[in-house]
Write a protein that holds these residues in place. Structure first.
Motif, PDB file in Angstrom:
ATOM      1  N   SER A 219       0.850  -1.194   0.000  1.00  0.00           N
ATOM      2  CA  SER A 219       0.000   0.000   0.000  1.00  0.00           C
ATOM      3  C   SER A 219       0.882   1.239   0.000  1.00  0.00           C
ATOM      4  CB  SER A 219      -0.867  -0.014   1.266  1.00  0.00           C
ATOM      5  OG  SER A 219      -1.295   1.297   1.582  1.00  0.00           O
TER       6      SER A 219
ATOM      7  N   GLN B 283      -0.146   3.989   1.272  1.00  0.00           N
ATOM      8  CA  GLN B 283      -0.799   4.875   2.235  1.00  0.00           C
ATOM      9  C   GLN B 283       0.154   5.651   3.138  1.00  0.00           C
ATOM     10  OE1 GLN B 283      -3.637   3.010   4.925  1.00  0.00           O
ATOM     11  NE2 GLN B 283      -3.065   4.514   6.483  1.00  0.00           N
TER      12      GLN B 283
ATOM     13  N   ARG C 137     -11.636 -12.545  -6.484  1.00  0.00           N
ATOM     14  CA  ARG C 137     -11.480 -11.126  -6.152  1.00  0.00           C
ATOM     15  C   ARG C 137     -10.080 -10.760  -5.674  1.00  0.00           C
ATOM     16  NH1 ARG C 137     -13.676 -10.472  -1.900  1.00  0.00           N
ATOM     17  NH2 ARG C 137     -13.796 -12.693  -1.549  1.00  0.00           N
TER      18      ARG C 137
ATOM     19  N   LEU D  27      -5.812 -10.636  -6.372  1.00  0.00           N
ATOM     20  CA  LEU D  27      -4.635 -10.717  -7.228  1.00  0.00           C
ATOM     21  C   LEU D  27      -3.408 -10.539  -6.347  1.00  0.00           C
ATOM     22  CD1 LEU D  27      -5.825  -8.329 -10.074  1.00  0.00           C
ATOM     23  CD2 LEU D  27      -5.385 -10.788 -10.360  1.00  0.00           C
TER      24      LEU D  27
ATOM     25  N   GLU E 151      -5.348   5.493  -3.721  1.00  0.00           N
ATOM     26  CA  GLU E 151      -5.339   5.838  -2.298  1.00  0.00           C
ATOM     27  C   GLU E 151      -5.264   7.353  -2.088  1.00  0.00           C
ATOM     28  OE1 GLU E 151      -3.340   2.650   0.345  1.00  0.00           O
ATOM     29  OE2 GLU E 151      -2.088   2.783  -1.436  1.00  0.00           O
TER      30      GLU E 151
ATOM     31  N   GLY F 258     -10.837   1.943   4.303  1.00  0.00           N
ATOM     32  CA  GLY F 258     -10.207   3.201   4.690  1.00  0.00           C
ATOM     33  C   GLY F 258     -10.454   3.518   6.148  1.00  0.00           C
TER      34      GLY F 258
ATOM     35  N   ARG G 228      -7.237   8.451  10.467  1.00  0.00           N
ATOM     36  CA  ARG G 228      -5.946   7.973  10.973  1.00  0.00           C
ATOM     37  C   ARG G 228      -5.745   8.427  12.422  1.00  0.00           C
ATOM     38  NH1 ARG G 228      -6.515   4.881   6.647  1.00  0.00           N
ATOM     39  NH2 ARG G 228      -5.886   5.841   4.690  1.00  0.00           N
TER      40      ARG G 228
ATOM     41  N   PHE H 248      -8.455   6.472   2.139  1.00  0.00           N
ATOM     42  CA  PHE H 248      -8.976   5.139   1.840  1.00  0.00           C
ATOM     43  C   PHE H 248      -8.272   4.558   0.624  1.00  0.00           C
ATOM     44  CE2 PHE H 248     -11.976   8.107  -0.310  1.00  0.00           C
ATOM     45  CZ  PHE H 248     -11.938   7.630  -1.614  1.00  0.00           C
TER      46      PHE H 248
ATOM     47  N   GLY I 151      -9.681  -0.656  -4.547  1.00  0.00           N
ATOM     48  CA  GLY I 151      -9.063  -1.675  -5.395  1.00  0.00           C
ATOM     49  C   GLY I 151      -9.526  -1.463  -6.823  1.00  0.00           C
TER      50      GLY I 151
ATOM     51  N   ARG J 235     -11.217  -4.373  -8.651  1.00  0.00           N
ATOM     52  CA  ARG J 235     -12.562  -4.691  -8.160  1.00  0.00           C
ATOM     53  C   ARG J 235     -13.566  -3.701  -8.749  1.00  0.00           C
ATOM     54  NH1 ARG J 235     -11.837  -6.945  -1.957  1.00  0.00           N
ATOM     55  NH2 ARG J 235     -10.234  -8.468  -2.533  1.00  0.00           N
TER      56      ARG J 235
HETATM   57  O1  4AD Z   1      -8.450  -2.873   2.717  1.00  0.00           O
HETATM   58  P1  4AD Z   1      -7.060  -2.745   2.188  1.00  0.00           P
HETATM   59  O2  4AD Z   1      -6.077  -3.777   2.534  1.00  0.00           O
HETATM   60  O3  4AD Z   1      -6.590  -1.298   2.644  1.00  0.00           O
HETATM   61  C1  4AD Z   1      -5.354  -0.756   2.465  1.00  0.00           C
HETATM   62  O4  4AD Z   1      -4.439  -1.251   1.862  1.00  0.00           O
HETATM   63  C2  4AD Z   1      -5.263   0.651   3.014  1.00  0.00           C
HETATM   64  N1  4AD Z   1      -3.829   0.997   3.141  1.00  0.00           N
HETATM   65  C3  4AD Z   1      -6.000   1.591   2.113  1.00  0.00           C
HETATM   66  C4  4AD Z   1      -5.967   3.016   2.590  1.00  0.00           C
HETATM   67  O5  4AD Z   1      -6.617   3.324   3.564  1.00  0.00           O
HETATM   68  N2  4AD Z   1      -5.204   3.870   1.947  1.00  0.00           N
HETATM   69  O6  4AD Z   1      -7.136  -2.637   0.589  1.00  0.00           O
HETATM   70  C5  4AD Z   1      -7.897  -1.639  -0.031  1.00  0.00           C
HETATM   71  C6  4AD Z   1      -8.698  -2.201  -1.195  1.00  0.00           C
HETATM   72  C7  4AD Z   1      -9.703  -3.280  -0.793  1.00  0.00           C
HETATM   73  O7  4AD Z   1     -10.898  -2.711  -0.336  1.00  0.00           O
HETATM   74  C8  4AD Z   1      -9.875  -4.024  -2.094  1.00  0.00           C
HETATM   75  O8  4AD Z   1     -10.764  -3.344  -2.967  1.00  0.00           O
HETATM   76  C9  4AD Z   1      -8.493  -3.954  -2.706  1.00  0.00           C
HETATM   77  O9  4AD Z   1      -7.829  -2.867  -2.111  1.00  0.00           O
HETATM   78  N3  4AD Z   1      -7.716  -5.185  -2.479  1.00  0.00           N
HETATM   79  C10 4AD Z   1      -7.428  -6.088  -3.435  1.00  0.00           C
HETATM   80  N4  4AD Z   1      -7.748  -6.137  -4.735  1.00  0.00           N
HETATM   81  C11 4AD Z   1      -7.294  -7.186  -5.455  1.00  0.00           C
HETATM   82  N5  4AD Z   1      -6.541  -8.182  -4.935  1.00  0.00           N
HETATM   83  C12 4AD Z   1      -6.185  -8.175  -3.631  1.00  0.00           C
HETATM   84  N6  4AD Z   1      -5.409  -9.150  -3.143  1.00  0.00           N
HETATM   85  C13 4AD Z   1      -6.640  -7.098  -2.816  1.00  0.00           C
HETATM   86  N7  4AD Z   1      -6.473  -6.769  -1.517  1.00  0.00           N
HETATM   87  C14 4AD Z   1      -7.136  -5.610  -1.335  1.00  0.00           C
END
Ligand code: 4AD
Ligand code: MG
Length: 483
Positions: free
Chosen positions: A210, A212, A241, A243, A250, A410, A413, A451, A454, A457
């Motif tokens: 990420s 972030q 869903r 990868l 973000e 998201g 923080r 937040f 993806g 998605r």
């Molecule tokens: O919920 P996640 O893990 O959140 C973060 O990484 C935070 N750092 C985001 C932030 O607040 N800046 O991942 C965010 C989104 C998920 O809701 C999903 O849509 C997508 O990333 N996602 C994936 N898409 C495809 N393959 C995966 N393995 C994924 N893991 C998460």
């Protein structure tokens, strides 16, 4: 080689200049030969539509026509005329024909018939040439552009966050190592562990999960920023869903609380859907038709209740439901599928993590609209989320969509230095590695939120594709990094 200065098929079809002479290049989709003419459907990827190319056999010879098969590439120059046939308005009557590249029909894998998506995944080097995958590629492009336009128009700055990193932003430990050490003979410490001080960066490094944490650094100076980059997760989940390499959008905003964060997420998702409806109408119409054909082969309970465009409008026109995790768990616990033990993961108590079956139940069955769930138990969320006054929950927010489940994750923080440090210690997040992140809470800290969407998605949702492997050109999943 004759002059190739060509007009794209999209341009020709948009406002056909009947009687004009044009050069068109593309790949043959189909060929039909009748008495003394051949009809060739040519596509150059600029639109879902083919142009009908009419070749006079007497003028050009039957030999060359006999060499033209599906997949061959042509350059044709001729006159645009009104088409007498049904199905197209315009056709090109050929004056000059160049066979640029042949395609042997015994070897070319894409025949003019329906191929399964599984088959096409094994032919990812050629699948762009199908209607389905070219439509997805164009929608994907439009969405990338729309993301940048949305943020640019709001005054956000795009920042590039690093792909190689020394920290695990999500604390989930699902990272791919980046190293130049010899795996067979790495330098060792006295205790036998690998001495990463001798590695390329002088420390352990990984591909980022990420952007972030670095985006936060940007927000705490530029106020509103976003990063849109590739992210990598070494989780061994073979689902439709997930990868191992995916793209994430973000945004990170200073002076935003969780409500502002949710407002932005909802606005962005609606903007992207509206943009697709306005700018990708032909491709969406094709993808909708495709989905309806697929639906016929599905079991009743797997069928999508809505046509693609109807589904997109439905999200666009409805306010997202906003509920707390505690409310969501109450609904799920008392739901029919939970009582009848239909969930694969039964919900019995507060604190359980929601699976996609639960997320989809809330969205598709209970509320019948997108749902934003907030205030999750702190134990199941990342260390950086702001702790609520109850000291049990954090100011997280997940956006749940029909068909997809979680599309955005998201939070607000944690901006308080002491609380953040305490959370890091509780969760064994190495504070030494994240000294720079902690310092932002020491110098001019402010409430802020962000937040992650993806991207694949989102493309799944917009195109109606069931498997995430079909919305990125070259998917990376466990045991699969071909192409
Ligand atoms: O919920 P996640 O893990 O959140 C973060 O990484 C935070 N750092 C985001 C932030 O607040 N800046 O991942 C965010 C989104 C998920 O809701 C999903 O849509 C997508 O990333 N996602 C994936 N898409 C495809 N393959 C995966 N393995 C994924 N893991 C998460
Ligand atoms: Mg998440």
């Amino acid at each position: 080689m004759k002059d190739l200065k060509r007009t794209k098929i999209a341009t020709v079809l948009k406002t056909p200049e009947f009687g004009s002479i044009k050069t068109i290049c593309g790949w043959v989709r189909t060929k039909r030969v009748s008495k003394n003419v051949a009809f060739i459907a040519l596509n150059d990827g600029s639109t879902i539509h083919n142009i009908q190319v009419v070749v006079d056999l007497e003028k050009h010879g039957e030999e060359i026509i006999a060499e033209i098969h599906s997949g061959a590439s042509l350059s044709v120059k001729g006159e645009l005329t009104e088409s007498p046939g049904s199905g197209q308005v315009v056709e090109l009557h050929v004056h000059e024909l160049n066979l640029l590249g042949k395609a042997d029909p015994d070897e070319y894998p894409l025949q003019p018939k329906r191929h399964t998506l599984e088959f096409l995944r094994e032919k990812a080097h050629l699948r762009f040439r199908t209607n389905t995958f070219s439509a997805i590629a164009r929608v994907r492009h439009a969405m990338i552009f729309a993301v940048h336009k949305f943020f640019n128009d709001k005054g956000f700055y795009n920042i590039h966050t690093p792909i190689i990193t020394g920290s695990d932003a999500e604390g989930a430990g699902e990272m791919f190592r980046v190293s130049t050490l010899d795996p067979k003979n790495p330098p060792l410490n006295e205790d036998g562990s690998v001495n990463f001080k001798e590695d390329f960066f002088g420390k352990e490094t990984n591909l980022t999960v990420s952007g972030q944490l670095e985006a936060e650094l940007g927000a705490l100076a530029l106020s509103e920023v976003y990063t849109f980059g590739p992210t990598f997760r070494a989780e061994n989940s073979n689902t439709t869903r997930h990868l191992a390499e995916f793209w994430m959008i973000e945004p990170e905003m200073a002076f935003y609380d969780i409500h502002d964060d949710m407002d932005l997420a909802e606005e962005m998702l609606k903007y992207l859907i509206a943009y697709a409806l306005e700018n990708c109408a032909d491709d969406l119409a094709f993808l909708s038709q495709r989905q309806q054909n697929e639906e016929k082969n599905k079991k009743e309970e797997d069928r999508s209740p809505m046509e693609l465009k109807e589904k997109l409008l439905f999200v666009l026109e409805n306010e997202f439901e906003r509920i707390t995790y505690t409310e969501a768990i109450d609904i799920l616990r008392n739901s029919k599928p939970n009582k009848k033990k239909k969930f694969q993961f039964p919900i019995d108590q507060w604190g359980a993590d929601m699976q996609s079956e639960h997320e989809r139940y809330l969205v598709e069955k209970h509320f019948k609209r997108p749902v934003i769930v907030t205030d999750y138990p702190k134990d199941i969320k990342a260390f950086y989320m702001k702790v609520n006054a109850d000291n049990k929950t954090v100011r997280a927010m997940d956006v749940l969509f029909p068909q997809i489940g979680e599309i955005i994750g998201g939070s607000q923080r944690e901006e308080n230095y002491d609380t953040l440090l305490k959370r890091m210690r509780e969760m064994s997040v190495p504070e030494k590695e994240l000294w720079w992140y902690l310092e932002t809470r020491k110098f001019g800290t402010v409430p802020h939120s962000g937040f992650g969407l993806g991207f694949e998605r989102m493309i799944q949702f917009i195109t109606g594709m069931g498997n995430i492997r079909d919305v990125i050109p070259f998917p990376r999943t466990p045991q699969n990094a071909e192409f």
